[in-house]
Design a protein around this motif. Structure first.
Motif, PDB file in Angstrom:
ATOM      1  N   SER A 183     -10.420  -5.576   5.355  1.00 27.58           N
ATOM      2  CA  SER A 183     -10.032  -6.842   4.749  1.00 27.58           C
ATOM      3  C   SER A 183      -9.183  -6.607   3.499  1.00 27.58           C
ATOM      4  N   GLU A 184      -9.678  -5.747   2.620  1.00 24.99           N
ATOM      5  CA  GLU A 184      -8.942  -5.470   1.387  1.00 24.99           C
ATOM      6  C   GLU A 184      -7.605  -4.789   1.665  1.00 24.99           C
ATOM      7  N   ALA A 185      -7.637  -3.851   2.581  1.00 26.50           N
ATOM      8  CA  ALA A 185      -6.412  -3.106   2.876  1.00 26.50           C
ATOM      9  C   ALA A 185      -5.332  -4.001   3.497  1.00 26.50           C
ATOM     10  N   SER A 186      -5.795  -5.058   4.156  1.00 27.61           N
ATOM     11  CA  SER A 186      -4.816  -5.888   4.858  1.00 27.61           C
ATOM     12  C   SER A 186      -4.551  -7.206   4.142  1.00 27.61           C
ATOM     13  N   GLY A 187      -5.390  -7.506   3.165  1.00 21.85           N
ATOM     14  CA  GLY A 187      -5.231  -8.761   2.477  1.00 21.85           C
ATOM     15  C   GLY A 187      -5.596  -9.965   3.326  1.00 21.85           C
ATOM     16  N   THR A 198       0.871  -1.178   0.000  1.00 22.73           N
ATOM     17  CA  THR A 198       0.000   0.000   0.000  1.00 22.73           C
ATOM     18  C   THR A 198       0.905   1.225   0.000  1.00 22.73           C
ATOM     19  N   THR A 208      -0.770 -12.113  11.100  1.00 24.90           N
ATOM     20  CA  THR A 208      -2.004 -11.567  10.517  1.00 24.90           C
ATOM     21  C   THR A 208      -2.638 -10.548  11.447  1.00 24.90           C
ATOM     22  N   SER A 236      -8.979 -12.103   5.135  1.00 22.61           N
ATOM     23  CA  SER A 236     -10.430 -12.254   4.933  1.00 22.61           C
ATOM     24  C   SER A 236     -11.226 -11.486   5.982  1.00 22.61           C
ATOM     25  N   GLU A 237     -12.413 -11.083   5.600  1.00 23.87           N
ATOM     26  CA  GLU A 237     -13.294 -10.368   6.526  1.00 23.87           C
ATOM     27  C   GLU A 237     -13.437 -11.119   7.841  1.00 23.87           C
ATOM     28  N   ARG A 291     -14.984  -5.053   5.206  1.00 23.54           N
ATOM     29  CA  ARG A 291     -14.452  -5.350   3.873  1.00 23.54           C
ATOM     30  C   ARG A 291     -13.290  -4.430   3.533  1.00 23.54           C
ATOM     31  N   ASP A 292     -13.425  -3.156   3.892  1.00 22.26           N
ATOM     32  CA  ASP A 292     -12.339  -2.216   3.614  1.00 22.26           C
ATOM     33  C   ASP A 292     -11.063  -2.638   4.320  1.00 22.26           C
ATOM     34  N   TYR A 307     -10.758   2.692  11.117  1.00 24.21           N
ATOM     35  CA  TYR A 307     -11.988   1.889  11.117  1.00 24.21           C
ATOM     36  C   TYR A 307     -12.640   1.843  12.492  1.00 24.21           C
TER      37      TYR A 307
END
Lengths: 345, 345
Positions: B20-24, B2, B44, B26-27, B17-18, B57
């Motif tokens: 999740s995506e930012a961290s790679g 990033t 993780t 899963s939700e 979800r945000d 968040y």
DNA sequence: GTGAAAGCGCTAACAC
DNA sequence: GTGTTAGCGCTTTCAC
């Protein structure tokens, strides 16, 4: 159709579906009836209401809020409940909110910035319709959360600083200055100050700063000062006053950070046969009408507590109703100095 | 990965979800990390926490509560905030809840049963983890709602009656009797009573009933009584006392429904040069430590306000934690009579 | 230790 | 005026 009117207490909370089935009306229409939304024939409306009442249905706002993205909660964050001032502000808030369908969720910080941060996080996770928070000082993360919350934020009780969004309060610095000016003008020269320890009570600090600043301008400074911790009762006022009189000679005025301890001071002075304000004048802060009825009406300054709560709640209510942010959302109230009978001589 | 660390304030509230995506991650795993549930590798975990923090968040408890059927809100319903007593109870409640992750939602009824019903409905629709409500008297629908809510209900501040579920309070009837007994024992014979109008304040009513009942047993009755509306300040106590003394001759004791108006009475008597308790004794109710420091310590009875709040919150916390209803959930506290310096002669 | 699918109980949006 | 469909943002459950 439904033969038994006796409804046993359900083990599972009732849902719209239950009301729907009991009334023979679709869930959607039941929902409309229960929220008074859209047109529903009075026939179905009656059927639905009857069924809901008979079953004892209570809607689930959690589901409703999730679906509609609307939450009727307002976060209210204050430092304490044991200081008389905050319940009064709360009272003002509640009195306005109760006519709007909004409900206050209460958080208490004990004057600790880290607690405020934590409480704020908890509260924002309910996605409230607004936040009312005491004070203008916040940690970085707190400010960030408030700024990005996307909801109206009203910082209350203080006007010395830049608000994040809306603001309702008085300038405590100015309040301190006004009182100092009045004391100087009345001809007092040796002033003792008594107040709470205020590492984290920014309003008390600002008041004291304003006070000493205005004294300095008049070429004076406080002759004595003392700070206490813990509850503010009459006896605290007495003790501190006794100490002060025994420690600092020739005082002719006593300035207290609250009316309650000022009242204690008044009683102490009276018992010692000190003439008030002839020998010693005194003043407090807050304008507690509760205390009218003392031997002398204490000089004080009204902090507009209830009004602040009301105005803050009104701003939230307006904005929650769709009104845009406006200049009206920054309200600086003017504390009124009441000389009572212990200041002018 | 990033590349930009600058995160512009989002227009849309962030979701799992945000993060999740930012961290790679899963939700689901993000959710686990944020709630400290289940085993997650610290690698993780760190990734997730970093992303959440960077984005700012804040979880959505509405969605969480709907999915998990768990809500950390506790409904607190009280008659008023302007009577000193209730903020104190609230303070007790808050002080216990803040260590448990539970948050109070506040409802004020203004002593009106219909308001209570409405407030209760509103609050229950948030499916709170429990209800703390002042008093044992409720409308039929209110009782029905409370009974079928399926959550712990703690009725507080009164113990004269059958609770729906749990109860924490004192017997006000008994408090009234105890005070009457003490007054009679001290040899007083002509007693004046001053208190709030109490069509809907059941606790004040019960106290007065207990008081007159115990007097009757001693072959006595109150020589004078008067009731007021509105705020209870010192000046109210003074006025009422003045009226009472001017209207009813030869009183030798004054019993007040609150310490604050008793304090006003004390000041009035003192000003008139009446000897206390030699000529006239007096007593209040509530045990306000705030008022220690008056010329004389007023005889009073401690209503255990803070303790009641604490105990009530503890019951809710226990039950929310899974504990079953138990006999311990009915707490009858004993008000302590403090004769101060205005009762015994 | 991690992920995919299903669904909590409502309401927005649209069809009828 | 009423019903149908989809989905709000999470957590539960179960599979891997």
């Amino acid at each position: 159709m439904t033969q038994d009117t006796h409804v046993p207490p359900p083990r599972r909370p009732l849902t719209l579906r239950d009301v729907s089935e009991a009334s023979g009306v679709s869930e959607m229409t039941v929902s409309r009836v229960l929220r008074n939304r859209g047109d529903v024939s009075s026939a179905t409306r009656d059927k639905v209401l009857a069924a809901a009442k008979r079953l004892g249905y209570v809607p689930n706002k959690i589901a409703g809020a999730l679906a509609s993205q609307r939450v009727n909660l307002v976060a209210v964050i204050i430092p304490s409940l044991s200081n008389l001032v905050f319940p009064e502000v709360m009272d003002g808030i509640v009195s306005v909110l109760e006519d709007t369908g909004l409900q206050p969720v209460l958080g208490v910080t004990h004057y600790r910035p880290d607690r405020e941060e934590q409480v704020l996080y908890e509260m924002l996770s309910w996605r409230p319709s607004g936040v009312i928070v005491a004070g203008l000082e916040h940690t970085g993360p707190s400010r960030a959360m408030l700024q990005s919350a996307g909801i109206p934020i009203v910082e209350i009780m203080d006007a010395d600083g830049e608000p994040i969004d809306a603001m309702v309060g008085i300038s405590h610095r100015r309040a301190g200055r006004m009182m100092a000016q009045a004391i100087v003008d009345a001809g007092y020269r040796r002033i003792g100050f008594m107040g709470t320890k205020m590492p984290l009570d920014h309003r008390a600090r600002k008041r004291f700063e304003g006070f000493t600043e205005a004294l300095a301008k008049a070429g004076m400074e406080v002759a004595g000062r003392s700070f206490y911790e813990g509850g503010s009762g009459l006896s605290k006022g007495r003790e501190m006053t006794a100490d002060m009189l025994n420690t600092v000679p020739d005082l002719d005025f006593l300035y207290y950070s609250s009316d309650m301890i000022a009242a204690g001071g008044l009683l102490e002075l009276a018992e010692r046969g000190v003439e008030i304000p002839g020998e010693i004048g005194l003043a407090g802060f807050n304008g507690l009408p509760l205390l009218n009825g003392l031997p002398r009406r204490i000089a004080t300054m009204d902090a507009c507590r209830r009004e602040i709560g009301e105005a803050a709640a009104q701003i939230i209510a307006r904005r929650a109703g769709g009104a845009p942010a406006s200049a009206e959302d920054r309200v600086v109230m003017t504390p009124k100095l009441d000389p009572g009978e212990t200041l002018l001589r």
